[in-house]
Design a protein around this motif. Structure first.
Motif, PDB file in Angstrom:
ATOM      1  N   GLY A 161     -13.285 -14.956 -10.096  1.00  0.00           N
ATOM      2  CA  GLY A 161     -12.248 -15.837 -10.584  1.00  0.00           C
ATOM      3  C   GLY A 161     -13.618 -17.313 -11.280  1.00  0.00           C
ATOM      4  N   LEU A 162     -15.783 -17.277 -10.815  1.00  0.00           N
ATOM      5  CA  LEU A 162     -16.193 -17.857 -11.271  1.00  0.00           C
ATOM      6  C   LEU A 162     -16.369 -17.773 -13.163  1.00  0.00           C
ATOM      7  CD1 LEU A 162     -18.772 -18.230  -8.089  1.00  0.00           C
ATOM      8  CD2 LEU A 162     -16.246 -19.802  -8.730  1.00  0.00           C
ATOM      9  N   HIS A 163     -16.302 -16.375 -12.392  1.00  0.00           N
ATOM     10  CA  HIS A 163     -16.695 -16.128 -14.724  1.00  0.00           C
ATOM     11  C   HIS A 163     -15.266 -16.000 -15.188  1.00  0.00           C
ATOM     12  CE1 HIS A 163     -19.183 -13.664 -11.845  1.00  0.00           C
ATOM     13  NE2 HIS A 163     -20.104 -13.117 -12.338  1.00  0.00           N
ATOM     14  N   PRO A 164     -16.200 -17.001 -16.556  1.00  0.00           N
ATOM     15  CA  PRO A 164     -14.895 -17.412 -17.572  1.00  0.00           C
ATOM     16  C   PRO A 164     -14.147 -16.110 -17.800  1.00  0.00           C
ATOM     17  CG  PRO A 164     -17.181 -18.268 -17.972  1.00  0.00           C
ATOM     18  CD  PRO A 164     -16.783 -16.938 -17.073  1.00  0.00           C
ATOM     19  N   ILE A 165     -14.113 -15.056 -17.992  1.00  0.00           N
ATOM     20  CA  ILE A 165     -13.697 -13.734 -18.805  1.00  0.00           C
ATOM     21  C   ILE A 165     -12.283 -13.636 -16.948  1.00  0.00           C
ATOM     22  CG2 ILE A 165     -13.699 -11.389 -18.205  1.00  0.00           C
ATOM     23  CD1 ILE A 165     -15.531 -12.197 -20.639  1.00  0.00           C
ATOM     24  N   GLY A 166     -12.917 -14.299 -15.933  1.00  0.00           N
ATOM     25  CA  GLY A 166     -11.723 -14.316 -14.420  1.00  0.00           C
ATOM     26  C   GLY A 166     -11.620 -12.837 -13.417  1.00  0.00           C
ATOM     27  N   ARG A 167     -13.256 -12.249 -13.589  1.00  0.00           N
ATOM     28  CA  ARG A 167     -12.822 -10.997 -13.399  1.00  0.00           C
ATOM     29  C   ARG A 167     -14.509 -10.586 -12.653  1.00  0.00           C
ATOM     30  NH1 ARG A 167     -14.861  -6.143 -15.969  1.00  0.00           N
ATOM     31  NH2 ARG A 167     -14.560  -6.774 -17.956  1.00  0.00           N
ATOM     32  N   VAL A 168     -15.073  -9.989 -11.685  1.00  0.00           N
ATOM     33  CA  VAL A 168     -16.438  -9.843 -11.420  1.00  0.00           C
ATOM     34  C   VAL A 168     -16.596  -8.014 -12.584  1.00  0.00           C
ATOM     35  CG1 VAL A 168     -16.479 -10.097  -9.270  1.00  0.00           C
ATOM     36  CG2 VAL A 168     -15.714  -7.634  -9.623  1.00  0.00           C
ATOM     37  N   GLY A 169     -17.365  -7.719 -12.910  1.00  0.00           N
ATOM     38  CA  GLY A 169     -17.726  -6.594 -13.526  1.00  0.00           C
ATOM     39  C   GLY A 169     -17.275  -5.282 -12.990  1.00  0.00           C
ATOM     40  N   GLN A 170     -17.629  -4.144 -13.623  1.00  0.00           N
ATOM     41  CA  GLN A 170     -17.377  -2.962 -13.457  1.00  0.00           C
ATOM     42  C   GLN A 170     -18.630  -2.374 -13.818  1.00  0.00           C
ATOM     43  OE1 GLN A 170     -15.449  -1.889 -11.287  1.00  0.00           O
ATOM     44  NE2 GLN A 170     -14.698  -3.657 -11.266  1.00  0.00           N
ATOM     45  N   PRO A 171     -19.746  -1.533 -13.174  1.00  0.00           N
ATOM     46  CA  PRO A 171     -20.547  -0.690 -13.355  1.00  0.00           C
ATOM     47  C   PRO A 171     -20.433  -0.260 -14.780  1.00  0.00           C
ATOM     48  CG  PRO A 171     -20.473   0.226 -10.955  1.00  0.00           C
ATOM     49  CD  PRO A 171     -18.975  -1.523 -11.658  1.00  0.00           C
ATOM     50  N   SER A 172     -19.684   0.387 -14.814  1.00  0.00           N
ATOM     51  CA  SER A 172     -19.558   1.059 -16.525  1.00  0.00           C
ATOM     52  C   SER A 172     -19.483  -0.606 -17.708  1.00  0.00           C
ATOM     53  CB  SER A 172     -17.802   1.116 -16.983  1.00  0.00           C
ATOM     54  OG  SER A 172     -17.227   0.302 -16.323  1.00  0.00           O
ATOM     55  N   ASP A 173     -19.295  -1.736 -17.728  1.00  0.00           N
ATOM     56  CA  ASP A 173     -19.933  -2.539 -18.052  1.00  0.00           C
ATOM     57  C   ASP A 173     -21.102  -2.930 -18.433  1.00  0.00           C
ATOM     58  OD1 ASP A 173     -16.689  -3.431 -18.776  1.00  0.00           O
ATOM     59  OD2 ASP A 173     -16.981  -5.203 -16.336  1.00  0.00           O
ATOM     60  N   ILE A 174     -22.064  -2.508 -17.504  1.00  0.00           N
ATOM     61  CA  ILE A 174     -23.656  -2.348 -18.043  1.00  0.00           C
ATOM     62  C   ILE A 174     -24.226  -1.214 -18.087  1.00  0.00           C
ATOM     63  CG2 ILE A 174     -25.724  -2.669 -16.674  1.00  0.00           C
ATOM     64  CD1 ILE A 174     -23.425  -4.921 -15.970  1.00  0.00           C
ATOM     65  N   ALA A 175     -23.622   0.126 -17.922  1.00  0.00           N
ATOM     66  CA  ALA A 175     -23.121   0.950 -18.558  1.00  0.00           C
ATOM     67  C   ALA A 175     -23.332   0.955 -20.306  1.00  0.00           C
ATOM     68  CB  ALA A 175     -22.944   2.218 -17.828  1.00  0.00           C
ATOM     69  N   ASN A 176     -22.221   0.731 -20.695  1.00  0.00           N
ATOM     70  CA  ASN A 176     -21.942   0.668 -22.028  1.00  0.00           C
ATOM     71  C   ASN A 176     -22.219  -0.464 -22.971  1.00  0.00           C
ATOM     72  OD1 ASN A 176     -19.391   1.771 -21.919  1.00  0.00           O
ATOM     73  ND2 ASN A 176     -18.465   0.318 -21.277  1.00  0.00           N
ATOM     74  N   ALA A 177     -22.979  -1.552 -21.870  1.00  0.00           N
ATOM     75  CA  ALA A 177     -24.302  -2.442 -23.059  1.00  0.00           C
ATOM     76  C   ALA A 177     -25.749  -1.339 -22.852  1.00  0.00           C
ATOM     77  CB  ALA A 177     -24.379  -3.622 -22.314  1.00  0.00           C
ATOM     78  N   ALA A 178     -25.997  -0.723 -22.265  1.00  0.00           N
ATOM     79  CA  ALA A 178     -27.451  -0.160 -22.119  1.00  0.00           C
ATOM     80  C   ALA A 178     -27.406   1.092 -23.169  1.00  0.00           C
ATOM     81  CB  ALA A 178     -27.780   0.239 -20.226  1.00  0.00           C
ATOM     82  N   LEU A 179     -26.146   1.988 -22.935  1.00  0.00           N
ATOM     83  CA  LEU A 179     -26.141   2.907 -24.416  1.00  0.00           C
ATOM     84  C   LEU A 179     -26.071   2.355 -25.302  1.00  0.00           C
ATOM     85  CD1 LEU A 179     -22.611   4.903 -22.255  1.00  0.00           C
ATOM     86  CD2 LEU A 179     -24.843   5.818 -23.162  1.00  0.00           C
ATOM     87  N   PHE A 180     -25.984   1.105 -25.643  1.00  0.00           N
ATOM     88  CA  PHE A 180     -26.012   0.564 -26.956  1.00  0.00           C
ATOM     89  C   PHE A 180     -27.973   0.224 -26.828  1.00  0.00           C
ATOM     90  CE2 PHE A 180     -26.668  -2.925 -29.115  1.00  0.00           C
ATOM     91  CZ  PHE A 180     -26.325  -3.104 -30.709  1.00  0.00           C
ATOM     92  N   LEU A 181     -28.051  -0.535 -26.573  1.00  0.00           N
ATOM     93  CA  LEU A 181     -29.919  -0.634 -26.027  1.00  0.00           C
ATOM     94  C   LEU A 181     -30.525   0.234 -26.316  1.00  0.00           C
ATOM     95  CD1 LEU A 181     -29.268  -3.116 -23.610  1.00  0.00           C
ATOM     96  CD2 LEU A 181     -29.913  -3.727 -26.447  1.00  0.00           C
ATOM     97  N   ALA A 182     -30.046   1.261 -25.321  1.00  0.00           N
ATOM     98  CA  ALA A 182     -30.860   2.857 -25.831  1.00  0.00           C
ATOM     99  C   ALA A 182     -30.808   3.731 -27.229  1.00  0.00           C
ATOM    100  CB  ALA A 182     -30.021   3.629 -24.274  1.00  0.00           C
ATOM    101  N   SER A 183     -29.699   3.767 -28.159  1.00  0.00           N
ATOM    102  CA  SER A 183     -29.292   4.323 -29.518  1.00  0.00           C
ATOM    103  C   SER A 183     -30.338   3.494 -30.339  1.00  0.00           C
ATOM    104  CB  SER A 183     -27.858   3.896 -29.404  1.00  0.00           C
ATOM    105  OG  SER A 183     -27.585   2.667 -29.640  1.00  0.00           O
ATOM    106  N   ASP A 184     -30.032   4.128 -31.518  1.00  0.00           N
ATOM    107  CA  ASP A 184     -30.409   3.582 -32.478  1.00  0.00           C
ATOM    108  C   ASP A 184     -29.812   2.564 -33.089  1.00  0.00           C
ATOM    109  OD1 ASP A 184     -32.197   6.255 -31.933  1.00  0.00           O
ATOM    110  OD2 ASP A 184     -31.281   7.668 -33.541  1.00  0.00           O
ATOM    111  N   GLN A 185     -28.563   2.032 -33.192  1.00  0.00           N
ATOM    112  CA  GLN A 185     -28.155   1.830 -33.227  1.00  0.00           C
ATOM    113  C   GLN A 185     -28.779  -0.675 -32.956  1.00  0.00           C
ATOM    114  OE1 GLN A 185     -25.815   4.067 -32.138  1.00  0.00           O
ATOM    115  NE2 GLN A 185     -24.275   4.245 -33.141  1.00  0.00           N
ATOM    116  N   ALA A 186     -29.056   0.612 -32.397  1.00  0.00           N
ATOM    117  CA  ALA A 186     -30.489  -1.230 -31.515  1.00  0.00           C
ATOM    118  C   ALA A 186     -32.121  -1.389 -31.862  1.00  0.00           C
ATOM    119  CB  ALA A 186     -30.710  -1.428 -29.989  1.00  0.00           C
TER     120      ALA A 186
END
Ligand code: NAP
Length: 266
Positions: free
Chosen positions: A215-240
């Motif tokens: 509830g302290l996070h504006p989106i209203g939930r804690v994150g899941q490990p997959s939320d971090i993995a999705n960001a990492a997949l983008f940052l490690a990709s050629d799109q980044a």
């Protein structure tokens, strides 16, 4: 997201929590994943599950705060998969007894937290970068924290370690940009992992507290490990490919808030 076929990815602390999400995410995207962890049971179980599902993974028992272990982990990735393309420095600790001010912190406690959360990022990078260079480039992703940007009380070693990781990220990005080696950081908000569950359990009302922290996070939930993995997949990709020396907060808007966020404007 992203095609990591033929890429060799090393994930430290890769057996549980955020690291497990990272190992699963990169394996599903086609990478050959080296899981580096000290939790034998979890690492074994995850590696077997990934292999049973047709993905490519191995695990290495290594305490990444020790130089010999870090070097052996990288050597194992090179031996199994021909080199290292992506290193995710994720392993980190925030022991229950470490919620103290600097007067109460012990030298041993300070050294352990800085050792795992910061020195290990240096060690793993030191041994992985020559292989990245040989392969024409690579990506280092450092898992820092929103506590690298702002602090809560009574976490001197943890906060300093995470601030240090962000500084190290900027420095390494400059040192290796010309060799096509990018260095970026992710600052997670509260993510539902064994580390967070242990903290909530110690306070006595695990699920209630995790929901409250969400509830302290504006989106209203804690994150899941997959939320971090999705960001990492983008940052490690050629799109980044034009992103280096930068950090990304994956925190449900947590860092966007000011101290006055709950005040109503006149
Ligand atoms: P976690 O649930 O405790 O999982 C960490 C994994 O790393 C465990 O398998 C742990 O093994 C392993 N590990 C610990 N020390 C190690 C070492 N010296 N060498 C190799 N492996 C080691 O942690 P997490 O919550 O996923 O956190 C992962 C990273 O995200 C950390 O850097 C943390 O600071 C950062 N982070 C987390 C949050 C969050 O809300 N969860 C928020 C901001 C940042 P054992 O269980 O046996 O110790």
């Amino acid at each position: 997201m992203g095609n990591f076929n033929g890429r060799s990815v090393v994930v430290t602390g890769g057996a549980q929590g955020i690291g497990r999400g990272l190992s699963e995410g990169f394996a599903r995207a086609g990478a050959s994943v080296t899981i580096v962890d000290i939790d034998k049971a979890s690492a074994n179980q995850l590696t077997e599950t990934l292999r049973d599902d047709g993905f490519t993974a191995q695990w290495v028992f290594a305490d990444v705060s020790r130089a010999a272990d870090a070097e052996r982990a990288i050597t194992s990735a090179i031996a199994a998969y021909g080199g290292v393309d992506v290193l995710v420095n994720n392993a980190g600790i925030q022991p229950m007894g470490s919620y103290v001010n600097v007067e109460a912190e012990t030298e041993e406690g300070w050294d352990r937290i800085i050792g795992v959360n910061l020195k290990a990022h240096f060690l793993m990078s030191k041994y992985a970068i020559p292989s990245m260079r040989e392969r024409g480039g690579g990506v280092v992703i450092n898992i820092a924290s929103v506590q690298g940007l702002q602090s809560q009380p009574l976490v001197p070693a943890y906060a300093a370690s995470k601030g240090g990781v962000l500084s190290l990220t900027r420095n390494m990005a400059l040192d290796y940009a010309s060799e096509n080696i990018r260095v970026v950081a992710i600052n997670p908000g509260t993510i539902d992992t064994p580390m967070v569950r242990t903290q909530a359990l110690a306070a006595g009302n695990e699920d209630e507290l995790v929901e409250q922290w969400g509830g302290l996070h504006p989106i209203g939930r804690v994150g899941q490990p997959s939320d971090i993995a999705n960001a990492a997949l983008f940052l490690a990709s050629d799109q980044a490919s034009f992103i280096t020396g930068e950090h990304l907060c994956v925190d449900g808007g947590f860092m966007a808030q000011g101290a006055w966020a709950s005040e109503t404007a006149d």
